[in-house]
Design a protein around this motif. Structure first.
Motif, PDB file in Angstrom:
ATOM      1  N   LEU A 196      54.156  75.076  18.933  1.00  0.00           N
ATOM      2  CA  LEU A 196      53.706  74.193  17.856  1.00  0.00           C
ATOM      3  C   LEU A 196      53.892  72.728  18.221  1.00  0.00           C
ATOM      4  O   LEU A 196      52.986  71.904  18.055  1.00  0.00           O
ATOM      5  N   PHE A 197      55.061  72.378  18.761  1.00  0.00           N
ATOM      6  CA  PHE A 197      55.379  70.973  19.024  1.00  0.00           C
ATOM      7  C   PHE A 197      54.788  70.462  20.338  1.00  0.00           C
ATOM      8  O   PHE A 197      54.786  69.247  20.566  1.00  0.00           O
ATOM      9  N   THR A 198      54.291  71.363  21.187  1.00  0.00           N
ATOM     10  CA  THR A 198      53.710  70.907  22.460  1.00  0.00           C
ATOM     11  C   THR A 198      52.196  71.022  22.498  1.00  0.00           C
ATOM     12  O   THR A 198      51.542  70.254  23.204  1.00  0.00           O
ATOM     13  N   TRP A 199      51.632  71.968  21.753  1.00  0.00           N
ATOM     14  CA  TRP A 199      50.182  72.158  21.788  1.00  0.00           C
ATOM     15  C   TRP A 199      49.440  71.331  20.744  1.00  0.00           C
ATOM     16  O   TRP A 199      48.344  70.842  21.006  1.00  0.00           O
ATOM     17  N   PHE A 200      50.004  71.183  19.563  1.00  0.00           N
ATOM     18  CA  PHE A 200      49.267  70.510  18.497  1.00  0.00           C
ATOM     19  C   PHE A 200      48.938  69.049  18.812  1.00  0.00           C
ATOM     20  O   PHE A 200      47.852  68.576  18.480  1.00  0.00           O
ATOM     21  N   PRO A 201      49.840  68.280  19.448  1.00  0.00           N
ATOM     22  CA  PRO A 201      49.445  66.915  19.819  1.00  0.00           C
ATOM     23  C   PRO A 201      48.239  66.886  20.760  1.00  0.00           C
ATOM     24  O   PRO A 201      47.343  66.044  20.604  1.00  0.00           O
ATOM     25  N   SER A 202      48.194  67.810  21.719  1.00  0.00           N
ATOM     26  CA  SER A 202      47.076  67.837  22.659  1.00  0.00           C
ATOM     27  C   SER A 202      45.776  68.235  21.966  1.00  0.00           C
ATOM     28  O   SER A 202      44.720  67.641  22.212  1.00  0.00           O
TER      29      SER A 202
END
Length: 294
Positions: A196-202
């Protein structure tokens, strides 16, 4: 791999490995040589330096996380219903389905990836800006919104059943099963939070690029930071398994010990004929003594 979740975890590790392996050409190898341009450069971008196979592995990883969430959901919420039980054959089929869905999602990238001489980077050249917007929203919904919604629902139900609704008269044998399920659920839940915290920004950034244009272009510093975040997701999963799963640590230790034993057994013993007659007699007596003890 006796449990269905084991097949899914192996598939998750495989997809993370594919993601990491093809991320290297996109950001490191591409600067180590003069990238060809023209048709040859475009072809290399599509299959090597453009990151298309990177995102194929990444999407397969996300879809596998959804499958793991569903497996945990059925194993915990419906433990006694056979028709809801996740079998090993279903886990294998789901793993294959995750890769097929990922390939289908990424097929357009193999047609639009080209090498830009001005940016010295592989970019996406869409026929119209509207197509780019539609595709970015498909990615955002299929890899972001839908997986997160499914995983959030499944894990809310799982947490409620494991920690919030445990019977006061639960037998000891069932308590052991609950503890085992809690341990596995903690691992996959932590992996999901990292996603959640690594994919959503991208994913959010990719949608912004499609709608706001060149000032947020691919290949910029912000774009590279978001790619690093997704790489952290793939790199962190093995460490999560190692620190949280006792069986994973034991498997690694067993594999390493077997490798050490094979290495030592490969050393040829000294032939007995090289010893003197006295030494041979001593060796024979020692062998007899050891056999007698056994």
């Amino acid at each position: 791999m006796r449990k269905p979740v084991d097949f899914l975890v192996v598939n998750l590790a495989t997809s993370d490995a594919v993601f990491s392996a093809f991320l290297i050409p996109r950001f490191i190898v591409i600067h180590a040589f003069k990238h060809p341009h023209g048709q040859a450069g475009d072809l290399i971008c599509k299959f090597f330096t453009g990151g298309n196979l990177t995102w194929t592995g990444g999407a397969a990883s996300v879809f596998t996380l959804v499958a793991i969430a569903l497996e945990r959901y059925y194993a915990v919420v419906f433990p006694h219903m056979i028709r809801h039980r996740f079998t090993r054959s279903q886990a294998k089929f789901t793993s294959i389905l995750a890769w097929l869905a990922s390939l289908l999602l990424n097929i357009p990238l193999f047609f639009v990836s080209v090498y830009s001489v001005d940016q010295d980077f592989c970019i996406e050249s869409w026929a119209s800006i509207d197509m780019s917007k539609v595709y970015s929203m498909i990615w955002f919904i299929s890899v972001g919104v839908i997986p997160f919604s499914v995983m959030a629902y499944c894990y809310i139900r799982v947490i409620y059943n494991l920690w919030g609704r445990q019977s006061r008269t639960t037998p000891a044998a069932q308590l052991t099963v609950y503890r085992s399920r809690k341990k596995v659920t903690k691992i996959v839940l932590l992996v999901t939070l990292v996603y959640l915290f690594t994919w959503f920004p991208s994913l959010s950034y990719y949608a912004i690029v499609a709608y706001l244009g060149d000032q947020y272009s691919l290949g910029s510093i912000i774009h590279r930071i978001n790619q690093i975040l997704t790489a952290i997701n793939a790199a962190s999963n093995p460490f999560i398994y190692a620190f949280q799963s006792h069986s994973f640590r034991q498997s690694v230790i067993h594999m390493w010990s077997q490798r050490t034993v094979r290495k030592h057994s490969a050393i040829d013993p000294i032939p007995l004929q090289t010893f003197s007659p006295v030494a041979r007699n001593m060796t024979d007596n020692r062998r007899f003594t050891i056999t007698a003890r056994i």
